[in-house]
Structure formats: C-alpha cells, structure tokens
Design a protein around this motif. Structure first.
Motif, PDB file in Angstrom:
ATOM      1  N   UNK A   1       0.842  -1.200   0.000  1.00 38.51           N
ATOM      2  CA  UNK A   1       0.000   0.000   0.000  1.00 38.51           C
ATOM      3  C   UNK A   1       0.878   1.251   0.000  1.00 38.51           C
ATOM      4  N   UNK A   2       0.504   2.194  -0.840  1.00 38.50           N
ATOM      5  CA  UNK A   2       1.214   3.470  -0.909  1.00 38.50           C
ATOM      6  C   UNK A   2       0.688   4.376   0.211  1.00 38.50           C
ATOM      7  N   UNK A   3       1.399   4.380   1.329  1.00 40.43           N
ATOM      8  CA  UNK A   3       0.940   5.134   2.497  1.00 40.43           C
ATOM      9  C   UNK A   3       0.912   6.635   2.209  1.00 40.43           C
ATOM     10  N   UNK A   4       1.887   7.112   1.463  1.00 39.35           N
ATOM     11  CA  UNK A   4       1.919   8.544   1.133  1.00 39.35           C
ATOM     12  C   UNK A   4       0.684   8.931   0.328  1.00 39.35           C
ATOM     13  N   UNK A   5       0.274   8.074  -0.616  1.00 38.82           N
ATOM     14  CA  UNK A   5      -0.922   8.352  -1.409  1.00 38.82           C
ATOM     15  C   UNK A   5      -2.170   8.328  -0.539  1.00 38.82           C
ATOM     16  N   UNK A   6      -2.202   7.403   0.428  1.00 38.20           N
ATOM     17  CA  UNK A   6      -3.342   7.325   1.333  1.00 38.20           C
ATOM     18  C   UNK A   6      -3.459   8.594   2.174  1.00 38.20           C
ATOM     19  N   UNK A   7      -2.343   9.069   2.698  1.00 38.10           N
ATOM     20  CA  UNK A   7      -2.349  10.292   3.509  1.00 38.10           C
ATOM     21  C   UNK A   7      -2.737  11.501   2.656  1.00 38.10           C
ATOM     22  N   UNK A   8      -2.238  11.537   1.412  1.00 36.79           N
ATOM     23  CA  UNK A   8      -2.598  12.638   0.514  1.00 36.79           C
ATOM     24  C   UNK A   8      -4.096  12.627   0.220  1.00 36.79           C
ATOM     25  N   UNK A   9      -4.650  11.424   0.058  1.00 42.34           N
ATOM     26  CA  UNK A   9      -6.080  11.275  -0.180  1.00 42.34           C
ATOM     27  C   UNK A   9      -6.881  11.805   1.004  1.00 42.34           C
ATOM     28  N   UNK A  10      -6.447  11.454   2.214  1.00 42.16           N
ATOM     29  CA  UNK A  10      -7.109  11.952   3.419  1.00 42.16           C
ATOM     30  C   UNK A  10      -6.982  13.469   3.539  1.00 42.16           C
TER      31      UNK A  10
END
Length: 262
Positions: free
Chosen positions: A105-114
């Motif tokens: 999972x791309x954690x940076x992408x998840x945080x950016x999404x949030x």
C-alpha cells in the motif's frame, strides 16, 4: 421546495469538487431550491467547462482543498459578490481507490487522499463558519461514501473520517444555528462508475453491461442512483429552516447497504 432567505438576495451555496462526479446533480438540486451556486475545484479549466455545462448562471471560482490561502480567497470572493454564505457542500475527493496487499500500500498516497477529502472538508468549513455565525444560521453537507462502512478498500478510511468530522463539527456549531450532516451515496451513475464497470469487465473478460446487471441485482430498488438523486437529498438538508437535523450520516443507496445503524 424553496430556500428560506436570510437578508437580501438569494441564499448562496458553495459546492467543492465542482468540476465533475456528482457535483452537477447537487448544483441542480440547490438551484431548484432557490440558491445561487458557486462551484469550486483546483482544475480551473475543467471547472469552467462544468459551469458552462450546468448553465443557469452557475459561478465557477478556483480553489485547492489542500491550500488554506486559496480557500480563504474563494470565501472572500463569494462574500464580496453575494455578501453571504448559507450552505457549504463538501464534495472534493480523489476518484482513485487505494488498497491492495498491505505490504505494498502506498501510504503517502493514502495520507494525501485523506488530506484532500478530510483535511479539505475541515479547511472549507473553517473558512465559511465565521460568515455563517454572523448570519446566525447555515448548513454544511459533507459527501462521504459507503466504503467508510465496510472493509472493501483501504481508502474507505476517508469516508469513516468524514462521518467522525461531521459529528464533531455538529456538536461545536449547533449552538450557532449551523447544521452539519454527512450524505453517503451508494452506486451513482457518474463517468467514474462507467470507467469502473469497463475496468472490471476487462479484468473478468465480460461486458460492462453484465457488470452493471450484477450490481443492479444487489440493489432492492433495482436502480442505480443519478447525481440528481443525491442533489435532491442535499437540497432537502440545505433548505431546512431550523437546525433540527444535524450530526447525522444519511445513506442514499436504494437499499444497497445491508448494515443496521441505530
């Protein structure tokens, strides 16, 4: 259905994420209820095209959900033009789901999404609340999604967080006459849905029509929602004369979700 006026001129609504998705239906619902509507999004080219397609004097002003200064500029421009802000509909979000194997999972992408959806919703609320407090009333509607109530995809985190943010804001802003509610749409016929069905059909070596039929069979009403269906519910919340419905997470899905929430 008509909007109750506060002061002179028509009541004013801001719709974020206004360049696509469900925004056209939300705008039509608000316009039908008597609101002057301002749509906003980061991509000003797509935003202008969306405003032209909607017509009926829909005003397009650019802003970025991640940038407090641009949001403050948007709110200042709306107040300079209309002198009031009665409704905020938060609908900005990425259309790319984030999931897959936990190891990759791309954690940076998840945080950016949030940051776009949850952080953005909070930033827009922070910017409009002072005007609503001066008016003694206002409505904020946060568009979430049913993935927040299931484990289907990790990016459902954002929709669970939207429900939590909605409840926190409703507690704080209720004494000022401001309601805050979340609307969680089910399957809505948007361009993104067509892309999803096409992608699934390719993966399963079938047709988009077959994929759609499979989903429709799981909906008790046997219908896929339209953006206008969502817009009707948003407009109902936006015209409330008294702050009686607030802090709620309202589902509109034709009965697709099976959970019982008391």
């Amino acid at each position: 259905m008509s909007a109750a006026a506060v002061g002179s001129g028509p009541p004013v609504a801001i719709v974020t994420g206004g360049s696509g998705g469900m925004a056209p239906g939300i705008v039509r619902g608000l316009q039908g209820a008597g609101f002057a509507v301002v749509i906003t999004a980061r991509d000003v080219g797509r935003l202008a095209a969306a405003a032209e397609a909607i017509g009926d004097d829909c005003l397009a002003l650019g802003s970025d959900a991640r940038d407090p200064a641009s949001i403050e500029g948007l709110v200042a421009a709306v107040l300079a033009r209309h002198g009031r802000i009665d409704v905020l509909v938060n609908a900005a979000a990425s259309s790319t789901p984030i999931g897959g194997a936990i190891e990759t999972v791309d954690v940076a992408a998840l945080i950016a999404d949030l940051d776009v959806k949850v952080g953005g919703y909070l930033r827009y609320a922070q910017a409009v609340v002072p005007a609503m407090k001066r008016q003694g009333r206002g409505h904020i509607v946060n568009i979430g999604g049913l993935t927040g109530r299931s484990s289907d995809t990790l990016s459902g985190l954002r929709n669970a967080a939207v429900s939590h943010l909605t409840k926190v804001l409703s507690d704080e802003l209720g004494p000022a006459g401001i309601t805050v509610n979340a609307v969680h749409p089910g399957i809505v016929r948007t361009p993104h849905l067509a892309e999803l069905f096409a992608e699934m059909a390719h993966t399963e070596n079938t047709t988009p029509a077959a994929i759609e039929a499979r989903f429709v069979a799981e909906i008790p009403t046997r219908t896929i929602l339209t953006p206008d269906d969502v817009g009707g519910l948003v407009a109902m919340l936006a015209v409330a004369a008294r702050p009686t419905i607030t802090g709620q997470s309202l589902t509109i899905d034709g009965g697709y979700s099976r959970g019982i929430f008391l």
